[in-house]
Design a protein around this motif. Structure first.
Motif, short mmCIF file in Angstrom:
data_model
loop_
_atom_site.label_atom_id
_atom_site.label_comp_id
_atom_site.label_asym_id
_atom_site.label_seq_id
_atom_site.Cartn_x
_atom_site.Cartn_y
_atom_site.Cartn_z
N GLY A 232 0.80 -1.22 0.00
CA GLY A 232 0.00 0.00 0.00
C GLY A 232 0.83 1.26 0.00
O GLY A 232 0.36 2.31 -0.44
N PHE A 233 2.08 1.18 0.48
CA PHE A 233 2.90 2.38 0.60
C PHE A 233 3.65 2.69 -0.69
O PHE A 233 3.82 3.85 -1.06
CB PHE A 233 3.90 2.23 1.75
CG PHE A 233 4.56 3.52 2.12
CD1 PHE A 233 3.94 4.41 2.98
CD2 PHE A 233 5.80 3.86 1.60
CE1 PHE A 233 4.53 5.61 3.32
CE2 PHE A 233 6.40 5.06 1.93
CZ PHE A 233 5.76 5.94 2.79
N ILE A 234 4.13 1.66 -1.37
CA ILE A 234 4.90 1.85 -2.60
C ILE A 234 3.95 1.79 -3.80
O ILE A 234 3.20 0.84 -3.96
CB ILE A 234 5.99 0.78 -2.75
CG1 ILE A 234 7.02 0.91 -1.63
CG2 ILE A 234 6.68 0.87 -4.11
CD1 ILE A 234 7.83 2.18 -1.63
N GLY A 235 4.03 2.80 -4.65
CA GLY A 235 3.17 2.86 -5.83
C GLY A 235 2.17 3.98 -5.73
O GLY A 235 1.55 4.19 -4.68
N SER A 236 2.04 4.76 -6.80
CA SER A 236 1.07 5.85 -6.83
C SER A 236 0.39 5.87 -8.19
O SER A 236 1.05 5.98 -9.22
CB SER A 236 1.78 7.19 -6.59
OG SER A 236 0.87 8.26 -6.61
N PRO A 237 -0.95 5.71 -8.22
CA PRO A 237 -1.87 5.52 -7.10
C PRO A 237 -1.59 4.20 -6.36
O PRO A 237 -0.93 3.31 -6.89
CB PRO A 237 -3.25 5.49 -7.76
CG PRO A 237 -3.06 6.07 -9.11
CD PRO A 237 -1.65 5.74 -9.51
N THR A 238 -2.13 4.11 -5.15
CA THR A 238 -1.86 2.96 -4.31
C THR A 238 -2.50 1.68 -4.85
O THR A 238 -3.45 1.73 -5.64
CB THR A 238 -2.34 3.23 -2.87
OG1 THR A 238 -1.88 2.20 -2.02
CG2 THR A 238 -3.86 3.30 -2.82
N MET A 239 -1.98 0.55 -4.39
CA MET A 239 -2.50 -0.75 -4.82
C MET A 239 -3.92 -0.98 -4.30
O MET A 239 -4.24 -0.63 -3.16
CB MET A 239 -1.58 -1.87 -4.31
CG MET A 239 -2.01 -3.27 -4.73
SD MET A 239 -0.98 -4.58 -4.00
CE MET A 239 0.53 -4.41 -4.94
N ASN A 240 -4.79 -1.55 -5.15
CA ASN A 240 -6.11 -2.00 -4.70
C ASN A 240 -5.95 -3.24 -3.83
O ASN A 240 -5.06 -4.07 -4.07
CB ASN A 240 -6.99 -2.36 -5.91
CG ASN A 240 -7.29 -1.17 -6.79
OD1 ASN A 240 -7.94 -0.22 -6.38
ND2 ASN A 240 -6.80 -1.22 -8.03
#
Length: 349
Positions: A232-240
């Protein structure tokens, strides 16, 4: 250049523990970025490396030498802070050369390192100016130049770009990347901005609640997060993230859709770019609640009954109306399975 080793590092303020069991090795010439939410301990860890905070437990080595009891001036490192911390009454040249001045280096010896650092950072024409006559980006370059002239064993950066506007952050990110490429110095860099982390780091250290969650290359963390926090922290937009009931073929979602998952999985993550709008009407039905048209991509913020919010990122524009129903289908090879404790489980069959 020198490597940095942290073994069993802990930090407490009275009865409050803020760092625990931190083990990390930064190789010579490596660029390592510490990321995590506010209060996770990343800046405290950086200050402990610098000698600005005492170490409660564990051992710190720089260049193979134990540093726990060595004062900051004896560690041969340079730190660049969030605040530029320039002397307003000194010119750019004197600000950059001040570490050598307080070390009582002759003025003639200071000129060469200052000139070389100014060339690296594009400050040659600004050496006679005072900080008040500089932009924010130029002031940060001067702060970096002051660190360079020391020729330290390692550089430490504590959120150096957070005071700059968006355009300057991009410019300075490129400056820092070029600087590391040219100098190749060991660097530990703290930021809350994951874009900085993904674009600058050789390796990223994700921290939460005073502990390291995962260490790896940017794409390791993006493609193979060790737990739901990293996902949830790495990646933008966040992971579903969707939860379901285990069945022989995988996880059954609230609407009856079954997504494949290995034994032990209780939740599945899927990145927005791997969740597609199905042209044939088969998949997970969801209502479009917000559309972000970004030019090259379009973000569809959706709500799937019983499943929750989902974000699909599609390439280019898409002919979808606000409030309409779309059918979403995941790329099955890109699902990320997690167990009941949030840990990543064996890859999907």
């Amino acid at each position: 250049m020198a490597g940095i080793e942290l073994s069993g590092i802990a930090k407490s303020y009275g009865g409050t523990e803020v760092l625990r069991d931190v083990d990390l090795a930064v190789g010579e010439g490596e660029f390592v970025v510490l990321v995590g939410p506010s209060g996770c301990g990343k800046s405290t860890l950086l200050r402990m490396i610098a000698g600005l905070e005492p170490i409660s437990a564990g051992e710190l080595r720089i260049g193979g030498r134990r540093m726990n009891e060595v004062p900051p001036r004896g560690r041969d490192i340079a730190m660049v802070f969030q605040s530029y911390a320039l002397y307003p009454h000194m010119t750019v040249a004197r600000n950059m050369g001040f570490p050598m001045e307080i070390a009582h280096r002759p003025k003639a010896e200071r000129a060469g390192p200052v000139a070389r650092a100014a060339e690296v950072l594009g400050l040659q024409k600004l050496l006679d100016r005072y900080p008040r006559a500089l932009s924010g980006g130029q002031r940060q370059r001067v702060a970096m130049g002051r660190a360079i002239v020391r020729q330290p064993q390692a550089f430490l950066f504590d959120e150096p770009l957070s005071n700059l506007d968006a355009a300057l952050r991009v410019e300075m990110r490129l400056e820092i990347a070029r600087l590391h490429h040219r100098i190749g110095a060991t660097t530990v860099y703290v930021t809350h901005d994951q874009v900085e982390a993904m674009t600058l780091a050789d390796r990223i250290v994700v921290m939460n609640a005073g502990r390291i969650q995962q260490v790896g290359t940017p794409m390791d963390l993006y493609d193979r997060p060790a737990n739901r926090f990293v996902a949830g922290f790495i990646g933008s937009p966040t992971m579903n993230m969707v939860e379901g009931t285990p069945v022989p073929d995988g996880l059954r979602l609230a609407d009856g859709t079954v997504w494949p998952a290995p034994p032990g999985a209780r939740a599945l993550g899927i990145r927005p770019e791997h969740l597609h709008v199905s042209p044939d009407g088969t998949g997970l039905r969801a209502e479009v609640q917000l559309i972000e048209r970004l030019g090259s991509d379009t973000n569809l913020f959706c709500e799937a009954p019983g499943v929750g919010p989902l974000l699909a990122r599609v390439h280019g524009d898409v002919n979808v109306a606000l409030g309409s129903t779309v059918v979403l289908t995941p790329d099955l090879a890109r699902l990320h399975p997690f167990d009941a404790e949030g840990r990543r489980v064996v890859q999907i069959r």
